[in-house]
Design a protein around this motif. Structure first.
Motif, PDB file in Angstrom:
ATOM      1  N   MET A 132       4.280   6.716 -26.244  1.00  0.00           N
ATOM      2  CA  MET A 132       5.435   6.659 -25.347  1.00  0.00           C
ATOM      3  C   MET A 132       5.403   7.778 -24.315  1.00  0.00           C
ATOM      4  SD  MET A 132       8.866   5.487 -27.386  1.00  0.00           S
ATOM      5  CE  MET A 132       8.801   6.754 -28.632  1.00  0.00           C
ATOM      6  N   ILE A 133       5.136   8.977 -24.774  1.00  0.00           N
ATOM      7  CA  ILE A 133       5.113  10.126 -23.868  1.00  0.00           C
ATOM      8  C   ILE A 133       4.015   9.963 -22.829  1.00  0.00           C
ATOM      9  CG2 ILE A 133       4.644  12.601 -23.749  1.00  0.00           C
ATOM     10  CD1 ILE A 133       6.063  12.800 -26.512  1.00  0.00           C
ATOM     11  N   GLY A 134       2.874   9.437 -23.236  1.00  0.00           N
ATOM     12  CA  GLY A 134       1.781   9.194 -22.296  1.00  0.00           C
ATOM     13  C   GLY A 134       2.178   8.220 -21.199  1.00  0.00           C
ATOM     14  N   GLU A 135       2.891   7.146 -21.556  1.00  0.00           N
ATOM     15  CA  GLU A 135       3.325   6.156 -20.564  1.00  0.00           C
ATOM     16  C   GLU A 135       4.347   6.755 -19.594  1.00  0.00           C
ATOM     17  OE1 GLU A 135       4.714   2.636 -22.446  1.00  0.00           O
ATOM     18  OE2 GLU A 135       2.786   2.138 -23.354  1.00  0.00           O
ATOM     19  N   LEU A 136       5.275   7.537 -20.108  1.00  0.00           N
ATOM     20  CA  LEU A 136       6.297   8.151 -19.251  1.00  0.00           C
ATOM     21  C   LEU A 136       5.670   9.164 -18.287  1.00  0.00           C
ATOM     22  CD1 LEU A 136       9.079   8.632 -21.948  1.00  0.00           C
ATOM     23  CD2 LEU A 136       9.217   7.121 -19.958  1.00  0.00           C
ATOM     24  N   GLN A 137       4.722   9.921 -18.772  1.00  0.00           N
ATOM     25  CA  GLN A 137       4.046  10.895 -17.911  1.00  0.00           C
ATOM     26  C   GLN A 137       3.235  10.200 -16.813  1.00  0.00           C
ATOM     27  OE1 GLN A 137       1.848  13.194 -20.801  1.00  0.00           O
ATOM     28  NE2 GLN A 137       3.491  14.706 -21.031  1.00  0.00           N
ATOM     29  N   ALA A 138       2.601   9.090 -17.181  1.00  0.00           N
ATOM     30  CA  ALA A 138       1.780   8.360 -16.210  1.00  0.00           C
ATOM     31  C   ALA A 138       2.630   7.790 -15.080  1.00  0.00           C
ATOM     32  CB  ALA A 138       1.012   7.245 -16.915  1.00  0.00           C
ATOM     33  N   VAL A 139       3.766   7.179 -15.428  1.00  0.00           N
ATOM     34  CA  VAL A 139       4.593   6.568 -14.383  1.00  0.00           C
ATOM     35  C   VAL A 139       5.278   7.644 -13.544  1.00  0.00           C
ATOM     36  CG1 VAL A 139       6.804   6.354 -15.626  1.00  0.00           C
ATOM     37  CG2 VAL A 139       6.159   4.628 -13.959  1.00  0.00           C
ATOM     38  N   ARG A 140       5.570   8.786 -14.148  1.00  0.00           N
ATOM     39  CA  ARG A 140       6.162   9.882 -13.373  1.00  0.00           C
ATOM     40  C   ARG A 140       5.197  10.347 -12.289  1.00  0.00           C
ATOM     41  NH1 ARG A 140       6.706  15.394 -14.557  1.00  0.00           N
ATOM     42  NH2 ARG A 140       5.970  15.082 -16.694  1.00  0.00           N
ATOM     43  N   GLY A 141       3.908  10.301 -12.569  1.00  0.00           N
ATOM     44  CA  GLY A 141       2.910  10.679 -11.579  1.00  0.00           C
ATOM     45  C   GLY A 141       2.839   9.725 -10.411  1.00  0.00           C
ATOM     46  N   GLU A 142       3.298   8.474 -10.612  1.00  0.00           N
ATOM     47  CA  GLU A 142       3.254   7.473  -9.539  1.00  0.00           C
ATOM     48  C   GLU A 142       4.444   7.565  -8.590  1.00  0.00           C
ATOM     49  OE1 GLU A 142       2.550   3.500 -10.898  1.00  0.00           O
ATOM     50  OE2 GLU A 142       1.273   4.145 -12.555  1.00  0.00           O
ATOM     51  N   LEU A 143       5.452   8.337  -8.972  1.00  0.00           N
ATOM     52  CA  LEU A 143       6.662   8.405  -8.154  1.00  0.00           C
ATOM     53  C   LEU A 143       6.425   9.085  -6.808  1.00  0.00           C
ATOM     54  CD1 LEU A 143       9.344   9.303 -10.863  1.00  0.00           C
ATOM     55  CD2 LEU A 143       8.889   7.079  -9.808  1.00  0.00           C
ATOM     56  N   VAL A 144       5.346   9.826  -6.685  1.00  0.00           N
ATOM     57  CA  VAL A 144       5.066  10.497  -5.409  1.00  0.00           C
ATOM     58  C   VAL A 144       4.847   9.491  -4.283  1.00  0.00           C
ATOM     59  CG1 VAL A 144       4.085  12.558  -6.486  1.00  0.00           C
ATOM     60  CG2 VAL A 144       2.611  10.607  -6.005  1.00  0.00           C
ATOM     61  N   ASN A 145       4.568   8.246  -4.649  1.00  0.00           N
ATOM     62  CA  ASN A 145       4.325   7.206  -3.647  1.00  0.00           C
ATOM     63  C   ASN A 145       5.617   6.606  -3.090  1.00  0.00           C
ATOM     64  OD1 ASN A 145       1.509   7.428  -4.020  1.00  0.00           O
ATOM     65  ND2 ASN A 145       1.604   6.070  -5.808  1.00  0.00           N
ATOM     66  N   MET A 146       6.777   6.944  -3.692  1.00  0.00           N
ATOM     67  CA  MET A 146       8.041   6.409  -3.177  1.00  0.00           C
ATOM     68  C   MET A 146       8.406   7.131  -1.880  1.00  0.00           C
ATOM     69  SD  MET A 146      10.424   5.839  -6.563  1.00  0.00           S
ATOM     70  CE  MET A 146      11.632   4.901  -5.618  1.00  0.00           C
ATOM     71  N   GLN A 147       8.755   6.365  -0.858  1.00  0.00           N
ATOM     72  CA  GLN A 147       9.034   6.944   0.457  1.00  0.00           C
ATOM     73  C   GLN A 147      10.434   7.535   0.544  1.00  0.00           C
ATOM     74  OE1 GLN A 147       8.206   3.831   3.271  1.00  0.00           O
ATOM     75  NE2 GLN A 147       5.979   4.036   3.064  1.00  0.00           N
ATOM     76  N   ASN A 148      11.407   6.878  -0.081  1.00  0.00           N
ATOM     77  CA  ASN A 148      12.787   7.362  -0.018  1.00  0.00           C
ATOM     78  C   ASN A 148      12.942   8.567  -0.957  1.00  0.00           C
ATOM     79  OD1 ASN A 148      15.678   7.641  -0.646  1.00  0.00           O
ATOM     80  ND2 ASN A 148      15.904   5.774   0.567  1.00  0.00           N
ATOM     81  N   LYS A 149      13.135   9.747  -0.376  1.00  0.00           N
ATOM     82  CA  LYS A 149      13.177  10.972  -1.174  1.00  0.00           C
ATOM     83  C   LYS A 149      14.376  11.003  -2.121  1.00  0.00           C
ATOM     84  CE  LYS A 149      10.712  13.895   2.153  1.00  0.00           C
ATOM     85  NZ  LYS A 149      10.781  15.128   2.985  1.00  0.00           N
ATOM     86  N   SER A 150      15.508  10.481  -1.655  1.00  0.00           N
ATOM     87  CA  SER A 150      16.719  10.495  -2.479  1.00  0.00           C
ATOM     88  C   SER A 150      16.539   9.627  -3.726  1.00  0.00           C
ATOM     89  CB  SER A 150      17.911   9.998  -1.664  1.00  0.00           C
ATOM     90  OG  SER A 150      19.065   9.925  -2.477  1.00  0.00           O
ATOM     91  N   ILE A 151      16.033   8.418  -3.505  1.00  0.00           N
ATOM     92  CA  ILE A 151      15.804   7.512  -4.633  1.00  0.00           C
ATOM     93  C   ILE A 151      14.713   8.074  -5.535  1.00  0.00           C
ATOM     94  CG2 ILE A 151      15.020   5.210  -5.292  1.00  0.00           C
ATOM     95  CD1 ILE A 151      16.255   4.188  -2.670  1.00  0.00           C
ATOM     96  N   ARG A 152      13.682   8.642  -4.941  1.00  0.00           N
ATOM     97  CA  ARG A 152      12.587   9.225  -5.717  1.00  0.00           C
ATOM     98  C   ARG A 152      13.104  10.338  -6.627  1.00  0.00           C
ATOM     99  NH1 ARG A 152       8.045  11.306  -2.047  1.00  0.00           N
ATOM    100  NH2 ARG A 152       9.520  13.003  -1.700  1.00  0.00           N
ATOM    101  N   ALA A 153      14.000  11.165  -6.100  1.00  0.00           N
ATOM    102  CA  ALA A 153      14.562  12.265  -6.893  1.00  0.00           C
ATOM    103  C   ALA A 153      15.399  11.738  -8.055  1.00  0.00           C
ATOM    104  CB  ALA A 153      15.407  13.173  -6.003  1.00  0.00           C
ATOM    105  N   THR A 154      16.197  10.682  -7.771  1.00  0.00           N
ATOM    106  CA  THR A 154      17.043  10.098  -8.825  1.00  0.00           C
ATOM    107  C   THR A 154      16.202   9.503  -9.941  1.00  0.00           C
ATOM    108  OG1 THR A 154      18.786   9.579  -7.218  1.00  0.00           O
ATOM    109  CG2 THR A 154      18.804   8.366  -9.289  1.00  0.00           C
ATOM    110  N   VAL A 155      15.201   8.721  -9.557  1.00  0.00           N
ATOM    111  CA  VAL A 155      14.346   8.067 -10.552  1.00  0.00           C
ATOM    112  C   VAL A 155      13.515   9.098 -11.303  1.00  0.00           C
ATOM    113  CG1 VAL A 155      12.478   6.415 -10.880  1.00  0.00           C
ATOM    114  CG2 VAL A 155      14.275   5.935  -9.221  1.00  0.00           C
TER     115      VAL A 155
END
Length: 254
Positions: free
Chosen positions: A49-72
């Motif tokens: 579980m921790i591995g999956e959460l860490q992996a998807v957190r690394g993909e958040l840098v691709n989100m363009q909207n900074k506000s939404i990116r920060a919330t997620v």
């Protein structure tokens, strides 16, 4: 990690289980093995579980909207942090178990078999399993809540996009369109929601295993109490028979 995973390979655990089995304390052996099996199983699943959460957190840098990116990002970090926190408690339980069985073996070698039952009883395995079950239930509920909030966030973002499109249509002299249902989202938010739901399912599966282990151990405890009561009844019956059929010392020595 070693405190909860690969517990079966811990020398102290292996020796204690062997000592219980060798001295015929099968129910006590089953209690300890139930806890060891559960800790080892859920330790491995937490790592996943921790591995999956860490992996998807690394993909958040691709989100363009900074506000939404920060919330997620906060939501994912919180989920990972809480999962790490629960795993830390699981590790502590495993570490305490290893310390307890190590001490029990030492005392057994000094005082004999009688201390083994007391040692297993002092471990309070039913209470420990109940506490683990509650931790897993809380983790499951938390992941469910995060999955629902992520879905709501995705729906609201979709509505905003549709609203902006209608504003553009109106400004260019076209008619606004009625909102349509959101198509299946294949973006990062959908992926995060799927991971939250997957973690929820893993928590639920582990909770069921903890409940099953708890039910088994409680049954072992009932059987032990029943056996002790039977032994006491037998002793009381023997004492009653001796009182009702007294024999003199002379008769015993003839």
């Amino acid at each position: 990690m070693s405190a909860a995973v690969n517990l079966k390979e811990q020398p102290d655990i292996k020796e204690f289980i062997y000592v219980l089995e060798s001295n015929g304390l099968i129910r006590e052996q089953q209690e300890v093995e139930s806890l060891v099996d559960l800790l080892e199983n859920i330790g491995n699943q937490f790592t996943q579980m921790i591995g999956e959460l860490q992996a998807v957190r690394g993909e958040l840098v691709n989100m363009q909207n900074k506000s939404i990116r920060a919330t997620v990002s906060r939501a994912v970090e919180n989920a990972e942090g809480k999962t790490q926190e629960i795993l830390g408690k699981i590790f502590a339980i495993g570490k305490n178990l290893v310390c307890s069985v190590k001490k029990a073996v030492v005392v057994f070698k000094e005082k004999g078999v009688d201390v083994l039952r007391k040692a297993v009883s002092a471990m309070k395995i039913p209470q420990v399993l109940s506490a683990i079950k509650n931790l897993l239930h809380n983790g499951k509920e938390r992941m469910n809540g995060k999955a629902e909030k992520t879905q709501i966030l995705a729906q609201e973002i979709y509505k905003v996009k549709e609203h902006r499109k209608n504003i553009g249509r109106i400004l260019t002299g076209r008619r606004a369109k009625e909102p349509t249902e959101q198509a299946v989202d294949r973006g990062i938010l959908a992926k995060i929601q799927r991971i939250f739901l997957n973690c929820e399912r893993m928590y639920a599966g582990m909770e069921q295993k903890a409940e099953k282990a708890l039910n088994c151990v409680e049954e072992f405890c009932r059987e032990k109490k029943s056996s002790v009561k039977a032994d006491l009844r037998m002793l009381n019956n023997q004492k009653t028979e001796q009182k009702s059929n007294p024999t003199t010392i002379q008769e015993q020595t003839r």
